[in-house]
Scaffold this motif. Sequence first.
Motif, PDB file in Angstrom:
ATOM      1  N   ALA A 229       0.832  -1.209   0.000  1.00  0.00           N
ATOM      2  CA  ALA A 229       0.000   0.000   0.000  1.00  0.00           C
ATOM      3  C   ALA A 229       0.865   1.258   0.000  1.00  0.00           C
ATOM      4  CB  ALA A 229      -0.920  -0.011   1.226  1.00  0.00           C
ATOM      5  N   ILE A 230       1.935   1.238   0.782  1.00  0.00           N
ATOM      6  CA  ILE A 230       2.848   2.392   0.842  1.00  0.00           C
ATOM      7  C   ILE A 230       3.485   2.626  -0.525  1.00  0.00           C
ATOM      8  CG2 ILE A 230       5.045   3.216   1.802  1.00  0.00           C
ATOM      9  CD1 ILE A 230       4.270   1.652   4.410  1.00  0.00           C
ATOM     10  N   MET A 231       3.965   1.543  -1.152  1.00  0.00           N
ATOM     11  CA  MET A 231       4.620   1.682  -2.458  1.00  0.00           C
ATOM     12  C   MET A 231       3.658   2.133  -3.542  1.00  0.00           C
ATOM     13  SD  MET A 231       7.475  -1.317  -2.930  1.00  0.00           S
ATOM     14  CE  MET A 231       7.932  -0.639  -4.541  1.00  0.00           C
ATOM     15  N   LEU A 232       2.444   1.565  -3.561  1.00  0.00           N
ATOM     16  CA  LEU A 232       1.496   1.925  -4.616  1.00  0.00           C
ATOM     17  C   LEU A 232       1.078   3.385  -4.515  1.00  0.00           C
ATOM     18  CD1 LEU A 232      -0.064   1.026  -7.095  1.00  0.00           C
ATOM     19  CD2 LEU A 232      -1.934   0.305  -5.595  1.00  0.00           C
ATOM     20  N   THR A 233       0.990   3.905  -3.306  1.00  0.00           N
ATOM     21  CA  THR A 233       0.637   5.316  -3.120  1.00  0.00           C
ATOM     22  C   THR A 233       1.651   6.215  -3.824  1.00  0.00           C
ATOM     23  OG1 THR A 233      -0.412   4.804  -0.992  1.00  0.00           O
ATOM     24  CG2 THR A 233       0.131   7.114  -1.412  1.00  0.00           C
ATOM     25  N   SER A 234       2.917   5.818  -3.799  1.00  0.00           N
ATOM     26  CA  SER A 234       3.962   6.600  -4.480  1.00  0.00           C
ATOM     27  C   SER A 234       4.021   6.320  -5.980  1.00  0.00           C
ATOM     28  CB  SER A 234       5.337   6.301  -3.864  1.00  0.00           C
ATOM     29  OG  SER A 234       5.467   6.906  -2.604  1.00  0.00           O
ATOM     30  N   MET A 235       3.798   5.064  -6.366  1.00  0.00           N
ATOM     31  CA  MET A 235       3.925   4.685  -7.779  1.00  0.00           C
ATOM     32  C   MET A 235       2.792   5.232  -8.636  1.00  0.00           C
ATOM     33  SD  MET A 235       5.141   0.699  -7.260  1.00  0.00           S
ATOM     34  CE  MET A 235       5.234   0.289  -9.013  1.00  0.00           C
ATOM     35  N   ALA A 236       1.579   5.275  -8.095  1.00  0.00           N
ATOM     36  CA  ALA A 236       0.394   5.679  -8.860  1.00  0.00           C
ATOM     37  C   ALA A 236       0.381   7.183  -9.090  1.00  0.00           C
ATOM     38  CB  ALA A 236      -0.868   5.258  -8.115  1.00  0.00           C
ATOM     39  N   SER A 237      -0.063   7.574 -10.272  1.00  0.00           N
ATOM     40  CA  SER A 237      -0.205   9.004 -10.575  1.00  0.00           C
ATOM     41  C   SER A 237      -0.920   9.175 -11.904  1.00  0.00           C
ATOM     42  CB  SER A 237       1.177   9.685 -10.654  1.00  0.00           C
ATOM     43  OG  SER A 237       1.903   9.220 -11.784  1.00  0.00           O
ATOM     44  N   THR A 238      -1.366  10.385 -12.136  1.00  0.00           N
ATOM     45  CA  THR A 238      -1.866  10.768 -13.458  1.00  0.00           C
ATOM     46  C   THR A 238      -0.655  11.235 -14.264  1.00  0.00           C
ATOM     47  OG1 THR A 238      -3.958  11.474 -12.498  1.00  0.00           O
ATOM     48  CG2 THR A 238      -3.418  12.335 -14.676  1.00  0.00           C
ATOM     49  N   ASP A 239      -0.630  10.909 -15.551  1.00  0.00           N
ATOM     50  CA  ASP A 239       0.547  11.256 -16.347  1.00  0.00           C
ATOM     51  C   ASP A 239       0.122  11.669 -17.752  1.00  0.00           C
ATOM     52  OD1 ASP A 239       3.033  11.526 -17.483  1.00  0.00           O
ATOM     53  OD2 ASP A 239       3.553   9.400 -17.410  1.00  0.00           O
ATOM     54  N   ALA A 240       0.396  12.914 -18.109  1.00  0.00           N
ATOM     55  CA  ALA A 240       0.036  13.428 -19.436  1.00  0.00           C
ATOM     56  C   ALA A 240       0.798  12.709 -20.546  1.00  0.00           C
ATOM     57  CB  ALA A 240       0.317  14.930 -19.503  1.00  0.00           C
ATOM     58  N   LYS A 241       1.927  12.060 -20.209  1.00  0.00           N
ATOM     59  CA  LYS A 241       2.729  11.359 -21.214  1.00  0.00           C
ATOM     60  C   LYS A 241       2.172   9.973 -21.542  1.00  0.00           C
ATOM     61  CE  LYS A 241       6.776  11.739 -19.083  1.00  0.00           C
ATOM     62  NZ  LYS A 241       6.439  12.556 -17.904  1.00  0.00           N
ATOM     63  N   ASP A 242       1.185   9.522 -20.756  1.00  0.00           N
ATOM     64  CA  ASP A 242       0.548   8.226 -21.007  1.00  0.00           C
ATOM     65  C   ASP A 242      -0.950   8.439 -21.157  1.00  0.00           C
ATOM     66  OD1 ASP A 242      -0.468   5.665 -21.035  1.00  0.00           O
ATOM     67  OD2 ASP A 242       0.124   5.148 -18.995  1.00  0.00           O
ATOM     68  N   THR A 243      -1.451   8.296 -22.371  1.00  0.00           N
ATOM     69  CA  THR A 243      -2.872   8.582 -22.630  1.00  0.00           C
ATOM     70  C   THR A 243      -3.800   7.569 -21.971  1.00  0.00           C
ATOM     71  OG1 THR A 243      -2.730   7.370 -24.729  1.00  0.00           O
ATOM     72  CG2 THR A 243      -2.434   9.760 -24.816  1.00  0.00           C
ATOM     73  N   THR A 244      -3.269   6.422 -21.506  1.00  0.00           N
ATOM     74  CA  THR A 244      -4.114   5.444 -20.795  1.00  0.00           C
ATOM     75  C   THR A 244      -4.105   5.693 -19.292  1.00  0.00           C
ATOM     76  OG1 THR A 244      -2.331   3.803 -20.574  1.00  0.00           O
ATOM     77  CG2 THR A 244      -3.683   3.701 -22.564  1.00  0.00           C
ATOM     78  N   SER A 245      -3.311   6.669 -18.852  1.00  0.00           N
ATOM     79  CA  SER A 245      -3.276   7.016 -17.431  1.00  0.00           C
ATOM     80  C   SER A 245      -4.571   7.735 -17.055  1.00  0.00           C
ATOM     81  CB  SER A 245      -2.066   7.918 -17.172  1.00  0.00           C
ATOM     82  OG  SER A 245      -2.137   8.512 -15.909  1.00  0.00           O
ATOM     83  N   VAL A 246      -5.157   7.350 -15.927  1.00  0.00           N
ATOM     84  CA  VAL A 246      -6.467   7.888 -15.538  1.00  0.00           C
ATOM     85  C   VAL A 246      -6.306   9.116 -14.637  1.00  0.00           C
ATOM     86  CG1 VAL A 246      -8.584   7.372 -14.284  1.00  0.00           C
ATOM     87  CG2 VAL A 246      -7.599   5.662 -15.809  1.00  0.00           C
ATOM     88  N   ASP A 247      -7.056  10.136 -14.945  1.00  0.00           N
ATOM     89  CA  ASP A 247      -6.978  11.394 -14.191  1.00  0.00           C
ATOM     90  C   ASP A 247      -7.911  11.326 -12.991  1.00  0.00           C
ATOM     91  OD1 ASP A 247      -6.634  13.929 -13.299  1.00  0.00           O
ATOM     92  OD2 ASP A 247      -7.545  14.945 -15.013  1.00  0.00           O
TER      93      ASP A 247
END
Length: 493
Positions: A229-247
Amino acid sequence: MTDLTSLTIAEAREKLTRKEISAAELTEAYIDAIEGANGALNAYVCITPDKARAMAKASDEKIAGGEAGALEGIPLGIKDLYATQGVHTQSASHILDGFEPRYESTVTANLWADGAVMLGKLNMDEFAMGSSNETSYYGPVKNPWRKTGSTVDLVPGGSSGGSAAAVAAHLCAGATATDTGGSIRQPAALTGTVGIKPTYGRCSRWGIAAFASSLDQAGPISRDVRDAAIMLTSMASTDAKDTTSVDRPVPDYEAAVGRSVRGLKIGIPKEYRVEGMPGEIETLWQQGIDWLKDAGAQIVDVSLPHTRYALPAYYIVAPAEASSNLARYDGVRYGLRVPGSNIAEMYENTRAEGFGREVKRRIMIGTYVLSAGYYDAYYLRAQKVRTLIKRDFETVYADGIDALLTPATPSAAFGIGDEEMNSDPVKMYLNDIFTVTVNMAGLPGIAVPAGLSGDGLPLGLQLIGRPFDEETLFAVGSVIEKAAGRFTPKKWW
């Protein structure tokens, strides 16, 4: 003092915050552990001690100045699929020999921004294609676990075998991994570690070498549910460079660990009771059901009728996307180049020598199913099946189910070089039978250690959640973890 490498991320974070230990001491302990064990386990393909020491020094300065990030001073291993600026990034393939990118993947950039320390790059199946970590150009990873009284080397699962083995053997506090059809959850289950594949789009895929773009997803492998849970909180994000990334905002996943599961509806899909499933897997599954009942969850039998088509559909969709994604590796701009009398021959020679047997097999399957005359019969039909699989899950969740409980793997770890597995690719592919549906539907899934086999090897259970409801998986997963206890291999390396 407790052996520093035995601390979980949460425990190490607390000691660093209290200044009971320094990031430099913690990092040095891991560097020593890697140097002592990697020759036997082959978990790392590249170790970066100088970079790790420099990052740890910077972390100690931030901690002293009261500017610590969420993962300040925590030493991590990074799967070789992730681009790391100026550092070996070869997807465990010969075709990317010498490649050191001039950019950083979004996920690793997020980790470094939160203060994590990089120990090195972890071994894996070549281009993430495999279920045993035996397709790597750098040789197989050895599972830190062995059967009771045996000296036979076992696989750690794949494709994130190096990540799982390194976490289980305490050669990093946690590791990044990727999951296209089970490549986080299957190795986690075979090594007694925790692995979560988040919802498709929860983590950016930018800077991660693509296998199957509509299925790939980044996630962590860790020692326990809280660390995941700690790691995923840091790894997850919205990213304009990846169009499949969810905002959408990233929750505090750690807050869900230990949350009550009373009143939750946990579905038990009947289709996961496959023919020939070992009795101990069935027993483990029932044990998990009983633990969740005892915690106040409501158990409901459910049906996912198209599950039996998931594996064949996956092995059409994934190779098709791989054949397209891997076309860029041709010896022209980077990596291996094998000369030829003309450019076409140079392409052929480079790809023939650069790709391993399994990667070639999947490229050929993928090219075949996309070819004229076969596209409708195979690829288009597989995509229709995928829609039906997704609809099965939507129907179950619409009926009020909060999560599903299934086995994570059909068996415990098998031997490296197992003749039966290696002579028949389909038998190897069956290792993903419980995990591929999650990728086909884009859902989150977590594997949690739940017991030991009769031979003393770890076995895991899988929880499948609603889209973007990783928090429920962490809450339910922590119930299983608390009931089952922690599992650590007996050191032989």
